[in-house]
Scaffold this motif. Sequence first.
Motif, PDB file in Angstrom:
ATOM      1  N   VAL A 270       0.810  -1.226   0.000  1.00 29.90           N
ATOM      2  CA  VAL A 270       0.000   0.000   0.000  1.00 29.90           C
ATOM      3  C   VAL A 270       0.840   1.272   0.000  1.00 29.90           C
ATOM      4  CG1 VAL A 270      -1.970  -1.117   1.114  1.00 29.90           C
ATOM      5  CG2 VAL A 270      -0.180  -0.076   2.534  1.00 29.90           C
ATOM      6  N   LEU A 271       2.143   1.168  -0.136  1.00 26.53           N
ATOM      7  CA  LEU A 271       3.025   2.318   0.045  1.00 26.53           C
ATOM      8  C   LEU A 271       2.723   3.489  -0.891  1.00 26.53           C
ATOM      9  CD1 LEU A 271       6.478   0.561   0.611  1.00 26.53           C
ATOM     10  CD2 LEU A 271       5.032   1.670   2.324  1.00 26.53           C
ATOM     11  N   GLU A 272       2.276   3.200  -2.101  1.00 27.57           N
ATOM     12  CA  GLU A 272       2.033   4.255  -3.076  1.00 27.57           C
ATOM     13  C   GLU A 272       0.599   4.780  -3.051  1.00 27.57           C
ATOM     14  OE1 GLU A 272       4.514   5.709  -4.855  1.00 27.57           O
ATOM     15  OE2 GLU A 272       5.699   4.432  -3.524  1.00 27.57           O
ATOM     16  N   GLU A 273      -0.214   4.263  -2.135  1.00 27.63           N
ATOM     17  CA  GLU A 273      -1.598   4.729  -2.041  1.00 27.63           C
ATOM     18  C   GLU A 273      -1.681   6.004  -1.208  1.00 27.63           C
ATOM     19  OE1 GLU A 273      -4.297   1.774  -0.660  1.00 27.63           O
ATOM     20  OE2 GLU A 273      -3.648   0.258  -2.106  1.00 27.63           O
ATOM     21  N   SER A 274      -2.709   6.797  -1.455  1.00 29.58           N
ATOM     22  CA  SER A 274      -2.957   7.987  -0.653  1.00 29.58           C
ATOM     23  C   SER A 274      -3.363   7.559   0.752  1.00 29.58           C
ATOM     24  CB  SER A 274      -4.087   8.808  -1.294  1.00 29.58           C
ATOM     25  OG  SER A 274      -4.380   9.948  -0.519  1.00 29.58           O
ATOM     26  N   ALA A 275      -2.685   8.103   1.767  1.00 31.77           N
ATOM     27  CA  ALA A 275      -2.866   7.633   3.142  1.00 31.77           C
ATOM     28  C   ALA A 275      -4.243   7.978   3.697  1.00 31.77           C
ATOM     29  CB  ALA A 275      -1.788   8.235   4.029  1.00 31.77           C
TER      30      ALA A 275
END
Length: 269
Positions: free
Chosen positions: A33-38
């Motif tokens: 999930v690192l590249e997803e918007s938090a």
Amino acid sequence: MKIAELIAWFEAWANPAWQESWDNCGWQIEPGVLEESAQVLVCLTPTLAVMEEAIALQNVGTPVNLIFAHHPLIFKPVKSLQTGDAITEITRLSFHHQIGIYTAHTNFDQVADGTADVLAQVLELKHATPIVETQAGLGYGRVGVLEPTLTLQELLTKIYTQLHPPDLIFSPEANRKQTIERLAVLGGSGASFISDVVKTGAQAYLTSDCKFHQFQESRDRGLILIDAGHYATERPACAQLVAKLQNLSLEWVQLSQKDEDFRQFYGKY
């Protein structure tokens, strides 16, 4: 802000390298999930109930993708994963629903606006400094001055009012009318710091998870020991972290409503 950017920001503030050797800070589960918007759910303890809360939020249109916790999900090496085990179920749900779990524990305890610092702020300690300094300006616990001074009874009332613990335990034979000027605080299990607190000249020490003989030790050393419980002394820092993350203009961040104290007191019912 992407999750990777959020974690980089946090680790610049509370470096995982500062954790104790027995601890397990940082990523517990990272399901890609690192590249997803938090979109972050903050909690004290990453339980199955908190994971189910995050999934329920997803189901009503809030795509939560990160549980940010203080307590680690994994403390000891996992030797097996079996159906029905809490860690197994949390891991399965994490990957299935793409919800990461990140932990900041003893690194978060030491920093400004971390667990101890927030507890000192809640009780309005002035000139607060670490009980045990680990590096310049940072360290475990805080000790400071109460201005104005409070009687022990007033201090106990303030702790109860501000922290809402299910109960308070304090040293035997303590005179509730005595004046308290210097107070030490440490969220979570802080009884091992009693000797360090005595050296600071504090008259009272607020922490949690204290044992019978630790109350005896404190009494014998002239220190009033106050136990407000693990949950009550660390949960305020989670709320403060939410406010800090909101200032980063995250798409969504919220404090968990399913965090648990794990304790009930029969005498209250």
